[in-house]
Design an enzyme around this catalytic site. Structure first.
Site, PDB file in Angstrom:
ATOM      1  N   CYS B 160      75.004 135.495  61.108  1.00 27.52           N
ATOM      2  CA  CYS B 160      75.415 135.207  59.729  1.00 27.52           C
ATOM      3  C   CYS B 160      76.683 135.918  59.282  1.00 27.52           C
ATOM      4  O   CYS B 160      77.159 135.712  58.178  1.00 27.52           O
ATOM      5  CB  CYS B 160      74.259 135.528  58.791  1.00 27.52           C
ATOM      6  SG  CYS B 160      72.774 134.623  59.251  1.00 27.52           S
ATOM      7  N   HIS B 293      76.209 140.034  50.184  1.00 25.16           N
ATOM      8  CA  HIS B 293      75.575 139.107  51.117  1.00 25.16           C
ATOM      9  C   HIS B 293      74.369 138.466  50.409  1.00 25.16           C
ATOM     10  O   HIS B 293      74.211 137.270  50.426  1.00 25.16           O
ATOM     11  CB  HIS B 293      75.162 139.853  52.388  1.00 25.16           C
ATOM     12  CG  HIS B 293      74.646 138.976  53.477  1.00 25.16           C
ATOM     13  ND1 HIS B 293      75.333 137.873  53.912  1.00 25.16           N
ATOM     14  CD2 HIS B 293      73.513 139.031  54.225  1.00 25.16           C
ATOM     15  CE1 HIS B 293      74.639 137.275  54.895  1.00 25.16           C
ATOM     16  NE2 HIS B 293      73.532 137.962  55.086  1.00 25.16           N
ATOM     17  N   HIS B 328      72.305 129.672  52.110  1.00 24.13           N
ATOM     18  CA  HIS B 328      72.943 130.512  53.126  1.00 24.13           C
ATOM     19  C   HIS B 328      73.551 129.587  54.184  1.00 24.13           C
ATOM     20  O   HIS B 328      72.828 128.927  54.928  1.00 24.13           O
ATOM     21  CB  HIS B 328      71.895 131.435  53.745  1.00 24.13           C
ATOM     22  CG  HIS B 328      72.463 132.498  54.644  1.00 24.13           C
ATOM     23  ND1 HIS B 328      73.780 132.488  55.071  1.00 24.13           N
ATOM     24  CD2 HIS B 328      71.907 133.598  55.185  1.00 24.13           C
ATOM     25  CE1 HIS B 328      73.988 133.534  55.838  1.00 24.13           C
ATOM     26  NE2 HIS B 328      72.858 134.231  55.927  1.00 24.13           N
TER      27      HIS B 328
END
Lengths: 84, 769
Positions: B160, B293, B328
């Protein structure tokens, strides 16, 4: 219960790829996580899949696993209680 | 004096907009793109929401306006759409002869098509076009072809955090003179593979995600792509371009704690943010806004919050997570949120953290819940990934910064000398015995070459070993061997290259997804399938908190890792870098690629490889790791003088030009090279390229080959580098390596030339230290 415990030991060894262990090496009352068998959070997720696959028991919240997977014995008790 | 890096173009597509303008509109109006799933064909449609782009495959092709021919993956299409926007926004074209690079990130690669066709790949004896689009570098190459970029390209995949890392590498490429401008970013499509993968981890919120809220229950997945155009400030000024922002700080750190979870106090996130501030020469109180994040998982938000408290203390800047808008977007997230951060700077506007009500008791942190207007100078954005891969980048308003740090040029060989001080390899030959050097060769007649299996327990403890597939084991054994050889415990960086990554784990998860129809799947294979698993495991086992990277661009993978190592040392960012190349062969991957004639389908004898008539190379596998260092030691094997890659050259003449000019950059003529190691793999059609190029240029030099010893695989050049390093140290060329010429002269300079089907060409130069 004894039979279920033995079966569970075998299934845990297979599912978690614990190649070095024999069923008799696992004390049913010994903690599976931390200082006992040393399993971790990824193993806990694998055990959740094992419960559903082998015993049809679904756990929705991974936090519930902490109690259920404390030891092989606690797992067996939980299965006996919830098995459909 | 090195230049400042500025952003002159942005491009983005996510569920909240098809371009920057639509995106900004959604962000200031609190409009989320997270909705019920419509396009992805999954049994979980009614169970989970996602930030899905509401366009079908065909609609995306139309929107992209591309002239390229199919096959397209969704990941490639999204990337092409966003990269073209950035390209046009910066007013670029390839007519100006400015050296241009493309660094793209992805985690899923071509999985969106693979998961639809995988059973055909395996069971239908025909060349399904999507076999070719599966590898992670495919989307990057499609973007490169679409925009006619060929000077430099590579692909990053570190879960990620991938696309913050691609932006960082882009900046380093410019600072080190590799290219003058870079298109950098990332792309990832929503797939059943990732949806089911995150489902097995039980970290998907079935409702809208709630970052930094006490009641948060996981993340929503999304998809998208975003790219930035990075240029030197003086170039942008010269052409009078609009400058969005300066890229003033960046850093990657490793948490080295757990494969998926962050450490309690967020050590990796803390270090990434701290090092980014240092790089930008800023103090924490100068940051005006953090785009966190903030995935909405219990672990991330707690540990990221703790890391922020450690760094910023009482002076916590305004912060928000924008994941509730887009979900995400995995490998695209860093670039997507970089565009958001740049839009924030441009418009002096901070976006709200949607769905927040109650702070997390342990941190008490409150993100912004409404849109605010505020003068912004410095914006920090975070992306953290599996394997503890943590990255932070700081963007600043143009003109607000004065400080600047000098860096040398790697491209011209004018940088610092870099030595190979330790090596380790696991290959289909005896490689772990330091007293043996290919004196006895393992001959095999088989479909493919497999490694000579080490006793893994000598290197890895059984508890860790039980989850590791072959490729991870090979990597760790090689890495440990190289580190011990160099007597180094903690390298300043760990960088791996792998063309296909953890194929076995990917296959396992994919097969179970298809066989069980998305039911009752196991998390372990999914976790292990990420491309940075090997570099992360090396860090985890040694507690290494430094820069940790994985390049995944077919036969550029190892070369990209080497280049990263060189620029890190050249820029004084690390003194020692552990660099490795690694790929495994599996039965399924071999079978699929025989259908494309990439690999030979019938058994072949490795020692008679060059006489074989079947199309394709003989498949194989290997791992080879190297400790690169700025210091020469008694153990030094060689000097790593240079590495370069070339994409899609027009013909043999251009390849010869590339080789000659590469040598010229290092002040060498072709006659100065004592040994040329060539990537002959037994595929007559493509072996001709070596005959016509290197064969003509190096007619009088000794030449050698190596794929009969390791087989064809994307990182075979790493094994060639291992051979070259040993030749330079021992002074002997093993007879089995020699193709033409004699082995009785002293070897001081070795050139490795490898290519994949005349598309991806690479050169590595080693000299006696």
């Amino acid at each position: 219960m004894e039979e279920l415990i033995e079966q569970l030991k075998q299934q845990i060894i297979e599912q978690l790829n614990l190649e070095d262990l024999e069923p008799e090496d696992i004390d049913p009352e010994e903690p599976l996580f931390g200082n006992g068998l040393g399993l971790d959070s990824i193993d806990a997720l694998e055990l959740i899949v094992l419960l559903e696959k082998q015993y049809g028991i679904k756990i929705e919240n991974p936090k519930d696993g902490q109690k259920i997977f404390f030891s092989v014995k606690s797992m067996a008790e939980f299965i006996t209680e919830h098995k459909k | 004096m090195a230049s400042k890096i500025v952003i002159t173009g942005i491009g983005i597509i996510t569920s909240i907009g098809r371009n920057a303008e639509e995106t900004f509109h959604s962000l200031v109006n609190g409009k989320s793109g997270v909705k019920p799933i419509k396009i992805l064909e999954t049994i979980h449609k009614d169970k989970f929401v996602a930030g899905e782009i509401p366009l079908t495959h065909d609609e995306l092709i139309t929107l992209s306006g591309t002239r390229l021919k199919p096959p397209f993956t969704r990941t490639a299409l999204l990337g092409m759409i966003a990269a073209r926007q950035a390209w046009e926004d910066a007013g670029l074209n390839m007519d100006d002869n400015v050296r241009t690079g493309l660094v793209s990130a992805t985690t899923t690669g071509g999985m969106d098509r693979t998961e639809l066709h995988y059973n055909d790949f395996l069971h239908k004896d025909e060349p399904n076009p999507y076999i070719e689009t599966h590898h992670a570098g495919n989307s990057t190459e499609m973007i490169a072809r679409d925009l006619h970029i060929s000077d430099y390209l590579t692909t990053v995949s570190t879960a990620c955090s991938s696309s913050l890392n691609s932006i960082m590498f882009g900046a380093r490429l410019i600072k080190n003179g590799i290219v003058d401008r870079v298109v950098a970013g990332g792309t990832d499509a929503l797939t059943k593979f990732t949806l089911n993968g995150f489902n097995t981890l039980m970290i998907l919120d079935k409702t809208l995600c709630r970052p930094f809220d006490e009641q948060r229950a996981g993340l929503n997945l999304g998809e998208g792509a975003a790219y930035l155009v990075l240029e030197k400030e003086e170039d942008a000024r010269k052409t009078g371009k609009h400058i969005y922002a300066e890229l003033s700080g960046y850093a990657n750190a490793n948490d080295a704690f757990h494969q998926t979870a962050s450490s309690e106090e967020g050590e990796g996130p803390f270090l990434a943010m701290k090092k980014a501030l240092q790089k930008a020469a800023l103090s924490p109180d100068e940051i005006d806004y953090i785009n966190v994040h903030g995935t909405g998982t219990e672990n991330n938000d707690l540990t990221e919050g703790r890391a922020m408290i450690r760094l910023f203390g009482e002076n916590m800047p305004a912060f928000s997570s924008t994941k509730p808008y887009t979900g995400h977007t995995l490998g695209a997230a860093g670039a997507v949120e970089s565009v958001f951060s740049i839009l924030a700077l441009q418009n002096n506007t901070i976006f709200a953290n949607l769905n927040f009500e109650t702070p997390i008791p342990e941190t008490g942190l409150k993100p912004l819940t409404g849109v605010i207007k505020k003068e912004l100078k410095y914006v920090l954005t975070n992306s953290f990934g599996f394997g503890g891969n943590d990255s932070s980048i700081i963007f600043s308003k143009p003109d607000v910064r004065i400080k600047n740090l000098p860096e040398g040029s790697v491209k011209t060989g004018m940088g610092k000398p870099v030595y190979i001080n330790g090596i380790g390899s696991v290959a289909p030959q005896e490689t772990l015995d330091p007293d043996r050097f290919l004196d006895v060769v393992i001959a095999v007649e088989d479909k493919y070459l497999q490694i000579k299996k080490p006793n893994y327990r000598d290197y890895i403890n059984p508890k860790a070993l039980r989850r590791m597939s072959k490729i991870v084991r090979m990597g760790i054994v090689s890495a440990k061997t190289a580190l011990e050889d160099a007597a180094i415990e903690q390298p300043g960086a760990i960088v791996t290259g792998t063309g296909m990554g953890c194929q076995r784990d990917t296959e396992k998860f994919l097969n179970s997804l298809l066989d069980n129809h998305e039911n009752l799947m196991n998390p372990t294979a999914f976790i292990q399938s990420t491309h940075n698993t090997i570099s992360a495991q090396i860090a985890l086992m040694s507690g290494n908190l430094n820069h940790n990277m994985a390049y995944v661009h077919r036969t550029f993978s190892f070369e990209s890792a080497l280049l990263d190592g060189l620029v890190l040392i050249n820029g004084n960012e690390a003194n020692e870098v552990l660099v490795g190349g690694i790929d495994e062969i599996t039965e399924e991957s071999w079978l699929m690629k025989t259908r494309l004639d990439y690999f030979k389908g019938n058994p072949v004898s490795n020692l008679e490889l060059l006489g074989d008539n079947q199309p394709g190379g003989m498949a194989g596998e290997s791992a080879a790791f190297f400790v690169l260092s700025s210091k020469k030691t008694e153990n030094s094997y060689a000097r790593l003088s240079g590495v370069d890659t070339f994409f899609n050259p027009s013909g043999d003449a251009e390849i010869k030009d590339m080789i000659v000019s590469f040598l010229e950059q290092h002040s060498l003529a072709t006659s100065d090279v004592d040994l040329v190691l060539l990537g002959y793999n037994g595929d007559r059609e493509f072996d001709k390229v070596y005959d016509e190029t290197a064969g003509k240029l190096f007619g009088n030099n000794s030449t050698g080959y190596f794929k009969h010893l390791c087989g064809e695989h994307d990182t075979a050049s790493a094994f060639a580098t291992w051979i070259a390093a040993r030749i330079l140290k021992t002074g002997t060329i093993p007879q089995v390596v020699l193709k033409t010429g004699r082995n009785n002269k002293t070897v001081k300079k070795i050139l490795i030339y490898n290519h994949f089907r005349n598309i991806n060409h690479s050169l590595i130069l080693l000299e006696k230290s």
